[in-house]
Design a protein around this motif. Sequence first.
Motif, PDB file in Angstrom:
ATOM      1  N   LEU A 106     -32.493 -30.804  29.106  1.00  0.00           N
ATOM      2  CA  LEU A 106     -32.000 -31.024  27.749  1.00  0.00           C
ATOM      3  C   LEU A 106     -32.431 -32.373  27.176  1.00  0.00           C
ATOM      4  O   LEU A 106     -32.202 -32.638  25.993  1.00  0.00           O
ATOM      5  N   ILE A 107     -33.055 -33.225  27.995  1.00  0.00           N
ATOM      6  CA  ILE A 107     -33.525 -34.517  27.467  1.00  0.00           C
ATOM      7  C   ILE A 107     -34.643 -34.326  26.447  1.00  0.00           C
ATOM      8  O   ILE A 107     -34.997 -35.258  25.721  1.00  0.00           O
ATOM      9  N   GLN A 108     -35.179 -33.112  26.365  1.00  0.00           N
ATOM     10  CA  GLN A 108     -36.199 -32.835  25.340  1.00  0.00           C
ATOM     11  C   GLN A 108     -35.588 -32.837  23.944  1.00  0.00           C
ATOM     12  O   GLN A 108     -36.311 -32.962  22.954  1.00  0.00           O
ATOM     13  N   LEU A 109     -34.256 -32.691  23.862  1.00  0.00           N
ATOM     14  CA  LEU A 109     -33.576 -32.681  22.566  1.00  0.00           C
ATOM     15  C   LEU A 109     -33.315 -34.118  22.128  1.00  0.00           C
ATOM     16  O   LEU A 109     -32.204 -34.616  22.178  1.00  0.00           O
ATOM     17  N   GLN A 110     -34.325 -34.778  21.657  1.00  0.00           N
ATOM     18  CA  GLN A 110     -34.241 -36.200  21.336  1.00  0.00           C
ATOM     19  C   GLN A 110     -33.384 -36.497  20.114  1.00  0.00           C
ATOM     20  O   GLN A 110     -32.980 -37.638  19.906  1.00  0.00           O
ATOM     21  N   GLU A 111     -33.078 -35.484  19.300  1.00  0.00           N
ATOM     22  CA  GLU A 111     -32.217 -35.690  18.133  1.00  0.00           C
ATOM     23  C   GLU A 111     -30.756 -35.391  18.459  1.00  0.00           C
ATOM     24  O   GLU A 111     -29.897 -35.491  17.585  1.00  0.00           O
ATOM     25  N   LEU A 112     -30.475 -35.040  19.713  1.00  0.00           N
ATOM     26  CA  LEU A 112     -29.111 -34.686  20.106  1.00  0.00           C
ATOM     27  C   LEU A 112     -28.183 -35.892  19.978  1.00  0.00           C
ATOM     28  O   LEU A 112     -28.498 -36.987  20.452  1.00  0.00           O
ATOM     29  N   GLU A 113     -27.022 -35.679  19.331  1.00  0.00           N
ATOM     30  CA  GLU A 113     -26.055 -36.746  19.123  1.00  0.00           C
ATOM     31  C   GLU A 113     -24.803 -36.574  19.981  1.00  0.00           C
ATOM     32  O   GLU A 113     -24.126 -37.551  20.288  1.00  0.00           O
ATOM     33  N   GLU A 114     -24.493 -35.341  20.360  1.00  0.00           N
ATOM     34  CA  GLU A 114     -23.290 -35.086  21.159  1.00  0.00           C
ATOM     35  C   GLU A 114     -23.550 -33.934  22.123  1.00  0.00           C
ATOM     36  O   GLU A 114     -23.999 -32.859  21.721  1.00  0.00           O
ATOM     37  N   LEU A 115     -23.236 -34.176  23.382  1.00  0.00           N
ATOM     38  CA  LEU A 115     -23.400 -33.167  24.434  1.00  0.00           C
ATOM     39  C   LEU A 115     -22.151 -33.192  25.303  1.00  0.00           C
ATOM     40  O   LEU A 115     -21.802 -34.224  25.868  1.00  0.00           O
ATOM     41  N   GLU A 116     -21.466 -32.056  25.396  1.00  0.00           N
ATOM     42  CA  GLU A 116     -20.235 -32.007  26.188  1.00  0.00           C
ATOM     43  C   GLU A 116     -20.397 -31.024  27.341  1.00  0.00           C
ATOM     44  O   GLU A 116     -20.733 -29.850  27.137  1.00  0.00           O
ATOM     45  N   LEU A 117     -20.127 -31.509  28.562  1.00  0.00           N
ATOM     46  CA  LEU A 117     -20.338 -30.720  29.784  1.00  0.00           C
ATOM     47  C   LEU A 117     -19.070 -30.679  30.636  1.00  0.00           C
ATOM     48  O   LEU A 117     -19.149 -30.635  31.861  1.00  0.00           O
ATOM     49  N   THR A 118     -17.914 -30.671  30.013  1.00  0.00           N
ATOM     50  CA  THR A 118     -16.659 -30.676  30.743  1.00  0.00           C
ATOM     51  C   THR A 118     -16.582 -29.500  31.721  1.00  0.00           C
ATOM     52  O   THR A 118     -16.772 -28.348  31.338  1.00  0.00           O
ATOM     53  N   ASN A 119     -16.322 -29.821  32.995  1.00  0.00           N
ATOM     54  CA  ASN A 119     -16.192 -28.815  34.061  1.00  0.00           C
ATOM     55  C   ASN A 119     -17.404 -27.899  34.168  1.00  0.00           C
ATOM     56  O   ASN A 119     -17.280 -26.722  34.475  1.00  0.00           O
ATOM     57  N   CYS A 120     -18.552 -28.445  33.906  1.00  0.00           N
ATOM     58  CA  CYS A 120     -19.807 -27.719  34.106  1.00  0.00           C
ATOM     59  C   CYS A 120     -20.287 -28.063  35.527  1.00  0.00           C
ATOM     60  O   CYS A 120     -20.474 -29.247  35.847  1.00  0.00           O
ATOM     61  N   PRO A 121     -20.482 -27.075  36.410  1.00  0.00           N
ATOM     62  CA  PRO A 121     -20.742 -27.372  37.834  1.00  0.00           C
ATOM     63  C   PRO A 121     -21.987 -28.207  38.098  1.00  0.00           C
ATOM     64  O   PRO A 121     -22.055 -28.937  39.072  1.00  0.00           O
ATOM     65  N   GLY A 122     -23.002 -28.106  37.223  1.00  0.00           N
ATOM     66  CA  GLY A 122     -24.228 -28.854  37.454  1.00  0.00           C
ATOM     67  C   GLY A 122     -24.197 -30.277  36.946  1.00  0.00           C
ATOM     68  O   GLY A 122     -25.164 -31.033  37.114  1.00  0.00           O
ATOM     69  N   ALA A 123     -23.081 -30.676  36.328  1.00  0.00           N
ATOM     70  CA  ALA A 123     -22.974 -32.022  35.756  1.00  0.00           C
ATOM     71  C   ALA A 123     -22.546 -33.009  36.837  1.00  0.00           C
ATOM     72  O   ALA A 123     -21.396 -33.029  37.253  1.00  0.00           O
ATOM     73  N   THR A 124     -23.475 -33.828  37.289  1.00  0.00           N
ATOM     74  CA  THR A 124     -23.210 -34.796  38.355  1.00  0.00           C
ATOM     75  C   THR A 124     -23.333 -36.214  37.819  1.00  0.00           C
ATOM     76  O   THR A 124     -23.823 -36.445  36.705  1.00  0.00           O
ATOM     77  N   ALA A 125     -22.903 -37.167  38.619  1.00  0.00           N
ATOM     78  CA  ALA A 125     -23.002 -38.572  38.227  1.00  0.00           C
ATOM     79  C   ALA A 125     -24.460 -38.974  38.015  1.00  0.00           C
ATOM     80  O   ALA A 125     -24.797 -39.742  37.103  1.00  0.00           O
ATOM     81  N   GLU A 126     -25.339 -38.448  38.880  1.00  0.00           N
ATOM     82  CA  GLU A 126     -26.767 -38.755  38.744  1.00  0.00           C
ATOM     83  C   GLU A 126     -27.321 -38.212  37.428  1.00  0.00           C
ATOM     84  O   GLU A 126     -28.159 -38.844  36.775  1.00  0.00           O
ATOM     85  N   LEU A 127     -26.834 -37.028  37.035  1.00  0.00           N
ATOM     86  CA  LEU A 127     -27.298 -36.435  35.782  1.00  0.00           C
ATOM     87  C   LEU A 127     -26.892 -37.298  34.589  1.00  0.00           C
ATOM     88  O   LEU A 127     -27.706 -37.536  33.684  1.00  0.00           O
ATOM     89  N   PHE A 128     -25.656 -37.783  34.573  1.00  0.00           N
ATOM     90  CA  PHE A 128     -25.202 -38.592  33.449  1.00  0.00           C
ATOM     91  C   PHE A 128     -25.971 -39.913  33.378  1.00  0.00           C
ATOM     92  O   PHE A 128     -26.255 -40.421  32.287  1.00  0.00           O
ATOM     93  N   LYS A 129     -26.318 -40.452  34.517  1.00  0.00           N
ATOM     94  CA  LYS A 129     -27.136 -41.661  34.527  1.00  0.00           C
ATOM     95  C   LYS A 129     -28.524 -41.357  33.962  1.00  0.00           C
ATOM     96  O   LYS A 129     -29.101 -42.157  33.198  1.00  0.00           O
ATOM     97  N   TYR A 130     -29.044 -40.186  34.316  1.00  0.00           N
ATOM     98  CA  TYR A 130     -30.349 -39.748  33.817  1.00  0.00           C
ATOM     99  C   TYR A 130     -30.311 -39.601  32.294  1.00  0.00           C
ATOM    100  O   TYR A 130     -31.243 -40.004  31.583  1.00  0.00           O
ATOM    101  N   TYR A 131     -29.205 -39.023  31.785  1.00  0.00           N
ATOM    102  CA  TYR A 131     -29.050 -38.875  30.335  1.00  0.00           C
ATOM    103  C   TYR A 131     -28.997 -40.237  29.641  1.00  0.00           C
ATOM    104  O   TYR A 131     -29.565 -40.416  28.555  1.00  0.00           O
ATOM    105  N   SER A 132     -28.288 -41.184  30.230  1.00  0.00           N
ATOM    106  CA  SER A 132     -28.160 -42.498  29.603  1.00  0.00           C
ATOM    107  C   SER A 132     -29.509 -43.179  29.445  1.00  0.00           C
ATOM    108  O   SER A 132     -29.706 -43.983  28.524  1.00  0.00           O
ATOM    109  N   GLN A 133     -30.434 -42.841  30.326  1.00  0.00           N
ATOM    110  CA  GLN A 133     -31.771 -43.433  30.264  1.00  0.00           C
ATOM    111  C   GLN A 133     -32.669 -42.715  29.256  1.00  0.00           C
ATOM    112  O   GLN A 133     -33.462 -43.360  28.563  1.00  0.00           O
ATOM    113  N   HIS A 134     -32.526 -41.382  29.187  1.00  0.00           N
ATOM    114  CA  HIS A 134     -33.455 -40.599  28.366  1.00  0.00           C
ATOM    115  C   HIS A 134     -32.867 -40.102  27.056  1.00  0.00           C
ATOM    116  O   HIS A 134     -33.614 -39.650  26.186  1.00  0.00           O
TER     117      HIS A 134
END
Length: 457
Positions: free
Chosen positions: A421-449
């Motif tokens: 989903l990092i391809q969505l460069q215009e994305l302003e809000e992404l919510e992944l509450t209780n999504c099994p694939g959402a890990t701490a590493e993923l959120f760090k990856y999002y913060s960078q990209h």
Amino acid sequence: MLNMTTPSELKSPCVTRNGMVKLPPSQPNGLGSASITKGTPAAKNRLCQSSSVPSILPPPPSSLPYHHHHHLDGPGMPNSAASLLSSDMEPGKPLLVLDEKLLNRLLWYFTTAEKCVLAQVCKTWRKVLYQPKFWEGVTPILHAKELYTLLPNGEKEFVSLQAFALRGFQSFCLVGVSDLDICEFIDNYPLSKKGVRSVSLKRSTITDAGLEVMLEQMQGLMHLELSGCNDFTEAGLWSSLNARLTSLSVSDCINVADDAIAAISQLLPNLSELSLQAYHVTDTAMAYFTAKQGYTTHTLRLHSCWEITNHGVVNMVHSLPNLTALSLSGCSKITDDGVELVAENLRKLRSLDLSWCPRITDMALEYIACDLHKLEELVLDRCVRITDTGLGYLSTMSSLRSLYLRWCCCPLLTTTGLSGLIQLQELEELELTNCPGATAELFKYYSQHLPHCMVIE
């Protein structure tokens, strides 16, 4: 007690739950409590209202939050105001704190809850703050038990609403009211006949007769909400709905079925927004909308309309081709074929809510990605059949600004798919509450990209 929420504003230290602020009870106008809410679009499942206060409030017991300090000098009075009001000034020299021109600019910076308290500092501050411009977009929420005061002889008297009229409120939410309460409100609120634009009735016992009187008397009413009102019937809608209404919301009203939609379609040619939660509405009702509404109606929300199938979607897309916002949340019989019809025929859509549609799969997301090039908001909560493949389709949608994937518990929705989903460069809000694939590493990856996107875990 006064409850207020303003999502975009600072919260008071006495916040209880849901961001509501509790203030002490008032006495002069007899309103023991009134709620004030102010919020964002309903598509984000947040409170969308805000309100006023009685004319006089006793000083709050705790400190009032300010942007730069939290100090109080004296009971409930801001430090700066108290010091200025009590300081020894030169005789004849005006107090800066009473300069109305300055106050008109300064008081814009306070929250709704703070303005309610500051209006009690002195007569000058109240005079300035009681201008309607300070209360635009604020909706008082009045409960039936707050509308009357008990007289010494045991009789009840309707409270004065003059303080509300001074602030020019054009919107009200009335909770638990009867036909008589509504008539009393109309008689006692000076702006009710022409100045009130929006009314919300919740958990009320309004009947067909009460609905007819309200819509006949309140000539300025354009927005109406009926929630949890089980005493009016479809016949009442036929006899009371007025063509001036442009927005109508009906939810949890047990007497609403297909004939109610027929009344709405025939009597409201200027309808721009319709929200409906009705368990007995069928596919047939979706064909009732007129050609005029095909041009005027841009928002349709169908929540938990369990009887609507893909056939109803066929009727809807042909009747309302100019929709820009559509919710099919909880319409559990809708499948990928229904989404295909939406994508092919409603190309102007900017917001689409498919939450709690358990039959939706990756194929539906492919249809959305291929045809809905203007889509900015997509809600897929509880769509449990979505996998990494579907996210791959969504990652090509450069127009997306908000994406919600809450409680999408499919084991095939992995960290790898979500990272695409990092391809969505215009994305302003992404919510992944209780999504099994959402890990701490993923959120760090999002913060960078996705540095400009608010990611909610």
